[in-house]
Design an enzyme around this catalytic site. Structure first.
Site, PDB file in Angstrom:
ATOM      1  N   TRP A 163     -98.280 -29.916  29.314  1.00  0.00           N
ATOM      2  CA  TRP A 163     -97.757 -28.604  29.725  1.00  0.00           C
ATOM      3  C   TRP A 163     -98.727 -27.845  30.635  1.00  0.00           C
ATOM      4  O   TRP A 163     -98.341 -26.882  31.278  1.00  0.00           O
ATOM      5  CB  TRP A 163     -97.468 -27.733  28.496  1.00  0.00           C
ATOM      6  CG  TRP A 163     -98.605 -27.660  27.533  1.00  0.00           C
ATOM      7  CD1 TRP A 163     -98.772 -28.395  26.389  1.00  0.00           C
ATOM      8  CD2 TRP A 163     -99.790 -26.852  27.648  1.00  0.00           C
ATOM      9  NE1 TRP A 163     -99.976 -28.088  25.791  1.00  0.00           N
ATOM     10  CE2 TRP A 163    -100.614 -27.154  26.535  1.00  0.00           C
ATOM     11  CE3 TRP A 163    -100.238 -25.912  28.573  1.00  0.00           C
ATOM     12  CZ2 TRP A 163    -101.848 -26.535  26.320  1.00  0.00           C
ATOM     13  CZ3 TRP A 163    -101.475 -25.304  28.372  1.00  0.00           C
ATOM     14  CH2 TRP A 163    -102.254 -25.620  27.254  1.00  0.00           C
TER      15      TRP A 163
ATOM     16  N   ALA B 240     -93.562 -32.120  29.178  1.00  0.00           N
ATOM     17  CA  ALA B 240     -93.910 -31.426  27.935  1.00  0.00           C
ATOM     18  C   ALA B 240     -92.764 -30.521  27.508  1.00  0.00           C
ATOM     19  O   ALA B 240     -92.095 -29.901  28.343  1.00  0.00           O
ATOM     20  CB  ALA B 240     -95.174 -30.600  28.132  1.00  0.00           C
TER      21      ALA B 240
ATOM     22  N   GLU C 120    -104.833 -40.547  30.974  1.00  0.00           N
ATOM     23  CA  GLU C 120    -105.642 -39.393  31.408  1.00  0.00           C
ATOM     24  C   GLU C 120    -105.724 -38.459  30.209  1.00  0.00           C
ATOM     25  O   GLU C 120    -104.770 -37.760  29.896  1.00  0.00           O
ATOM     26  CB  GLU C 120    -104.988 -38.719  32.604  1.00  0.00           C
ATOM     27  CG  GLU C 120    -105.012 -39.546  33.868  1.00  0.00           C
ATOM     28  CD  GLU C 120    -106.402 -39.634  34.479  1.00  0.00           C
ATOM     29  OE1 GLU C 120    -106.570 -40.385  35.442  1.00  0.00           O
ATOM     30  OE2 GLU C 120    -107.315 -38.943  33.986  1.00  0.00           O
TER      31      GLU C 120
ATOM     32  N   GLU D  44    -112.825 -30.304  22.116  1.00  0.00           N
ATOM     33  CA  GLU D  44    -112.245 -29.837  23.374  1.00  0.00           C
ATOM     34  C   GLU D  44    -111.644 -28.464  23.094  1.00  0.00           C
ATOM     35  O   GLU D  44    -110.670 -28.335  22.353  1.00  0.00           O
ATOM     36  CB  GLU D  44    -111.170 -30.795  23.864  1.00  0.00           C
ATOM     37  CG  GLU D  44    -110.565 -30.372  25.183  1.00  0.00           C
ATOM     38  CD  GLU D  44    -109.573 -31.359  25.709  1.00  0.00           C
ATOM     39  OE1 GLU D  44    -108.762 -31.880  24.926  1.00  0.00           O
ATOM     40  OE2 GLU D  44    -109.622 -31.640  26.919  1.00  0.00           O
TER      41      GLU D  44
HETATM   42  N1  LIG Z   1    -107.192 -36.210  31.864  1.00  0.00           N
HETATM   43  C1  LIG Z   1    -106.251 -35.493  32.429  1.00  0.00           C
HETATM   44  O1  LIG Z   1    -105.917 -35.653  33.621  1.00  0.00           O
HETATM   45  C2  LIG Z   1    -105.544 -34.442  31.624  1.00  0.00           C
HETATM   46  C3  LIG Z   1    -104.717 -33.548  32.313  1.00  0.00           C
HETATM   47  C4  LIG Z   1    -104.053 -32.560  31.550  1.00  0.00           C
HETATM   48  C5  LIG Z   1    -104.205 -32.484  30.170  1.00  0.00           C
HETATM   49  N2  LIG Z   1    -105.019 -33.383  29.557  1.00  0.00           N
HETATM   50  C6  LIG Z   1    -105.225 -33.297  28.114  1.00  0.00           C
HETATM   51  O2  LIG Z   1    -103.985 -32.972  27.445  1.00  0.00           O
HETATM   52  C7  LIG Z   1    -104.259 -32.162  26.311  1.00  0.00           C
HETATM   53  C8  LIG Z   1    -103.456 -30.876  26.376  1.00  0.00           C
HETATM   54  O3  LIG Z   1    -102.123 -31.173  26.711  1.00  0.00           O
HETATM   55  P1  LIG Z   1    -101.044 -31.267  25.551  1.00  0.00           P
HETATM   56  O4  LIG Z   1    -101.301 -30.275  24.497  1.00  0.00           O
HETATM   57  O5  LIG Z   1     -99.704 -31.294  26.207  1.00  0.00           O
HETATM   58  O6  LIG Z   1    -101.379 -32.717  24.948  1.00  0.00           O
HETATM   59  P2  LIG Z   1    -100.514 -33.557  23.922  1.00  0.00           P
HETATM   60  O7  LIG Z   1    -101.165 -34.862  23.848  1.00  0.00           O
HETATM   61  O8  LIG Z   1    -100.242 -32.802  22.675  1.00  0.00           O
HETATM   62  O9  LIG Z   1     -99.082 -33.716  24.652  1.00  0.00           O
HETATM   63  C9  LIG Z   1     -99.025 -34.356  25.903  1.00  0.00           C
HETATM   64  C10 LIG Z   1     -97.605 -34.899  26.073  1.00  0.00           C
HETATM   65  O10 LIG Z   1     -97.391 -35.860  25.053  1.00  0.00           O
HETATM   66  C11 LIG Z   1     -96.236 -35.521  24.291  1.00  0.00           C
HETATM   67  N3  LIG Z   1     -96.487 -35.978  22.933  1.00  0.00           N
HETATM   68  C12 LIG Z   1     -97.119 -35.346  21.925  1.00  0.00           C
HETATM   69  N4  LIG Z   1     -97.186 -36.125  20.828  1.00  0.00           N
HETATM   70  C13 LIG Z   1     -96.571 -37.293  21.166  1.00  0.00           C
HETATM   71  C14 LIG Z   1     -96.289 -38.518  20.485  1.00  0.00           C
HETATM   72  N5  LIG Z   1     -96.659 -38.703  19.212  1.00  0.00           N
HETATM   73  N6  LIG Z   1     -95.621 -39.500  21.138  1.00  0.00           N
HETATM   74  C15 LIG Z   1     -95.229 -39.317  22.429  1.00  0.00           C
HETATM   75  N7  LIG Z   1     -95.463 -38.193  23.128  1.00  0.00           N
HETATM   76  C16 LIG Z   1     -96.124 -37.198  22.501  1.00  0.00           C
HETATM   77  C17 LIG Z   1     -96.112 -34.037  24.446  1.00  0.00           C
HETATM   78  O11 LIG Z   1     -94.772 -33.619  24.211  1.00  0.00           O
HETATM   79  C18 LIG Z   1     -96.509 -33.858  25.904  1.00  0.00           C
HETATM   80  O12 LIG Z   1     -95.419 -34.162  26.737  1.00  0.00           O
HETATM   81  C19 LIG Z   1    -105.751 -31.880  26.343  1.00  0.00           C
HETATM   82  O13 LIG Z   1    -106.428 -32.766  25.503  1.00  0.00           O
HETATM   83  C20 LIG Z   1    -106.110 -32.141  27.791  1.00  0.00           C
HETATM   84  O14 LIG Z   1    -107.457 -32.487  27.955  1.00  0.00           O
HETATM   85  C21 LIG Z   1    -105.702 -34.365  30.243  1.00  0.00           C
END
Ligand SMILES: NC(=O)c1ccc[n+]([C@@H]2O[C@H](COP(=O)([O-])OP(=O)(O)OC[C@H]3O[C@@H](n4cnc5c(N)ncnc54)[C@H](O)[C@@H]3O)[C@@H](O)[C@H]2O)c1
Ligand SMILES: O=C[C@H](O)CS(=O)(=O)O
Length: 476
Positions: free
Chosen positions: A149, A175, A249, A378
């Site tokens: 998101w 997201a 990522e 983080e």
């Molecule tokens: N390295 C990068 O380029 C990068 C870029 C942006 C965000 N991030 C990381 O993302 C995190 C924040 O974003 P977030 O809160 O959306 O992360 P998140 O891992 O909670 O969710 C990311 C995506 O995965 C989905 N998701 C969640 N649980 C899942 C599951 N069990 N199975 C399948 N899909 C699932 C979510 O709905 C969302 O679309 C932070 O750790 C940040 O560092 C990394």
């Protein structure tokens, strides 16, 4: 009421129901609308349609694919203001940052339209006189993607653009907090001529459901995920049975280091940009600050004064620098983290005061020690823990003391120290006298538990290509 004025989106919104998702403005708590979700059967159907669409898309020449992507790029930039406003409404980031993200996301479309034409193989000097050897590049096939998101447009185009440029098809779960921007940018892709079955969005109240379908599908040859390390581990586990190609990522824990020979004003400016961009909700945000003893007071005085100038509020207000965090659980986590860090011996020297709604005051914690929990977590919010160090060796050890390895930053004007430290830091990306380094022309990604692969740059399209070796025998 900040309503959505995008007629395309209004066509996507639907009445609330059992199979819908509600989208809320984090700055005001107001309901923006509802969107339809897909059942497991519909997600599986999307994958089948994507496979079929991919069979004809990959027959197009690289130039034909490039021309469509160039149209998509221009449509995104022509709609930059609308897309940015929509992003601010559903994600909360200040309008100027949202406009920046639209341009950043569009830059990947522009970049990979060109890279499509450079997906070249090699000719190889044969190992016997009667053979001629070469390699060709072919698209991986159906790509599944799951995006976060915090950058609701750029994290999609940073994957979709190279995938489509390579000749793949793309089924993406955005997201659940920020689907509207995703639907809007994908609608522009359709207007540019990208077939609807080739680039699809799927979403479900439970993200796990989509993950399970994408991971289990043998038709999905690759999964590209951007999100937390926690979820990345789960997806890597679930993709193992079908041995999928993966791009991950993941999370970060960036050290931000100020050496005794640094330009303090430049370091403070870089610290503000790196720490408080997107209210600290980026994977490459400065996560912990290490300040050399000899410049500690000078840096802290200026850093505290600069943070005091940061305005907190609704991102639609052009004077605002820091918007809300994405949801209540994020705010509660940040409050608990600050409280725990103070209990462990640190001091709040700026901010930390309760705020309404989902707003979190930019906060600086002093007297933080390496053993404290916050150093390993983080933060993903506008909280800056500050530590001290006295030697380069001590600094390298503390900076590398993490499971993550995405981004690191340091300020120094000694060229020998710069090379020593840049080579010693165990990270995928290092900013030197620079607090914000992301661009489509350079490889973005991490080492250790910050992920696998790179996005952007020349490397980015390779994530969506397979190399095939052709051996011509019997040459007289
Ligand atoms: N390295 C990068 O380029 C990068 C870029 C942006 C965000 N991030 C990381 O993302 C995190 C924040 O974003 P977030 O809160 O959306 O992360 P998140 O891992 O909670 O969710 C990311 C995506 O995965 C989905 N998701 C969640 N649980 C899942 C599951 N069990 N199975 C399948 N899909 C699932 C979510 O709905 C969302 O679309 C932070 O750790 C940040 O560092 C990394
Ligand atoms: O948070 C994740 C993004 O990749 C950050 S950036 O916009 O690419 O720097």
């Amino acid at each position: 009421m900040d309503r959505i004025n995008n007629k395309t989106l209004l066509s996507i919104l639907c009445a609330p129901g059992d199979n819908t998702l509600s989208v809320v403005n984090p700055a005001t708590g107001e309901l923006l609308g509802h969107i339809p979700t897909q059942t497991e059967a519909e997600i599986e159907q999307a994958i089948s349609l994507a496979e079929e669409a991919g069979n004809s898309w990959k027959q197009k020449t690289a130039k034909e694919r490039a021309l469509v992507l160039q149209r998509w790029y221009r449509l995104v930039m022509d709609n930059q203001n609308d897309l940015a406003r929509l992003m601010t409404l559903e994600q909360g980031k200040p309008l100027a940052e949202a406009k920046g993200e639209v341009a950043y996301g569009a830059s990947f479309i522009e970049w990979f339209a060109e890279e499509a034409k450079r997906a070249c193989g090699d000719t190889i000097p044969g190992h016997t006189g009667d053979r001629r050897l070469l390699t060709i590049k072919q698209p991986v096939g159906v790509v599944g993607a799951i995006t976060p998101w915090n950058f609701p447009l750029a994290m999609i185009t940073r994957k979709a653009a190279p995938a489509l440029a390579a000749g793949c098809s793309f089924v993406c779960k955005p997201a659940n907090q920020t689907p509207l921007t995703a639907y809007a940018v994908v609608e522009l892709a359709y207007q540019a001529g990208i077939p609807k079955d080739l680039l699809q969005l799927v979403i479900h109240q439970s993200p796990e459901v989509v993950g399970r379908v994408l991971c289990a599908s043998e038709t999905v040859r690759k999964l590209s995920f951007t999100g937390s390390t926690r979820v990345g581990r789960l997806l890597a586990r679930d993709c193992a049975p079908t041995i999928k190609r993966m791009s991950l990522e993941l999370g970060g824990n960036a050290p931000f280091v100020v050496f005794d020979d640094a330009d303090i004003d430049a370091a403070v400016s870089g610290a503000l940009a790196s720490k408080f961009r997107n209210a600290g909700q980026t994977c490459v945000c400065a996560n912990r600050f290490y300040i050399h003893d000899d410049v500690y007071d000078a840096f802290m005085d200026k850093f505290i004064a600069a943070v005091d100038q940061l305005t907190l509020g609704n991102g639609l207000d052009e004077s605002v620098f820091v918007g809300p965090v994405i949801e209540a659980s994020a705010k509660q986590r940040l409050q608990r983290l600050v409280e725990r860090t103070v209990e462990q011996g640190s001091r709040v020297v700026k901010g930390g005061q309760p705020q309404d709604g989902l707003f979190v005051e930019p906060t600086i914690l002093a007297d933080v020690e390496q053993h404290m929990d916050i150093v390993q977590e983080e933060i993903f919010g506008p909280v800056a823990p500050v530590l001290r160090f006295s030697s380069d060796e001590q600094l390298i050890a503390m900076a590398n003391d993490t499971i993550y390895g995405l981004a690191a930053y340091f300020y120094s004007r000694d060229i020998s120290r710069i090379w020593r430290v840049a080579e010693a830091l165990d990270y995928g990306m290092v900013g030197i006298n620079e607090g914000v380094m992301s661009t489509e022309v350079a490889p973005f990604g991490g080492v250790k538990q910050s992920g696998l692969g790179r996005e952007g740059a020349r490397e980015g399209i390779e994530e969506y290509l397979e190399t095939k070796y052709l051996c011509f025998g019997g040459i007289q």
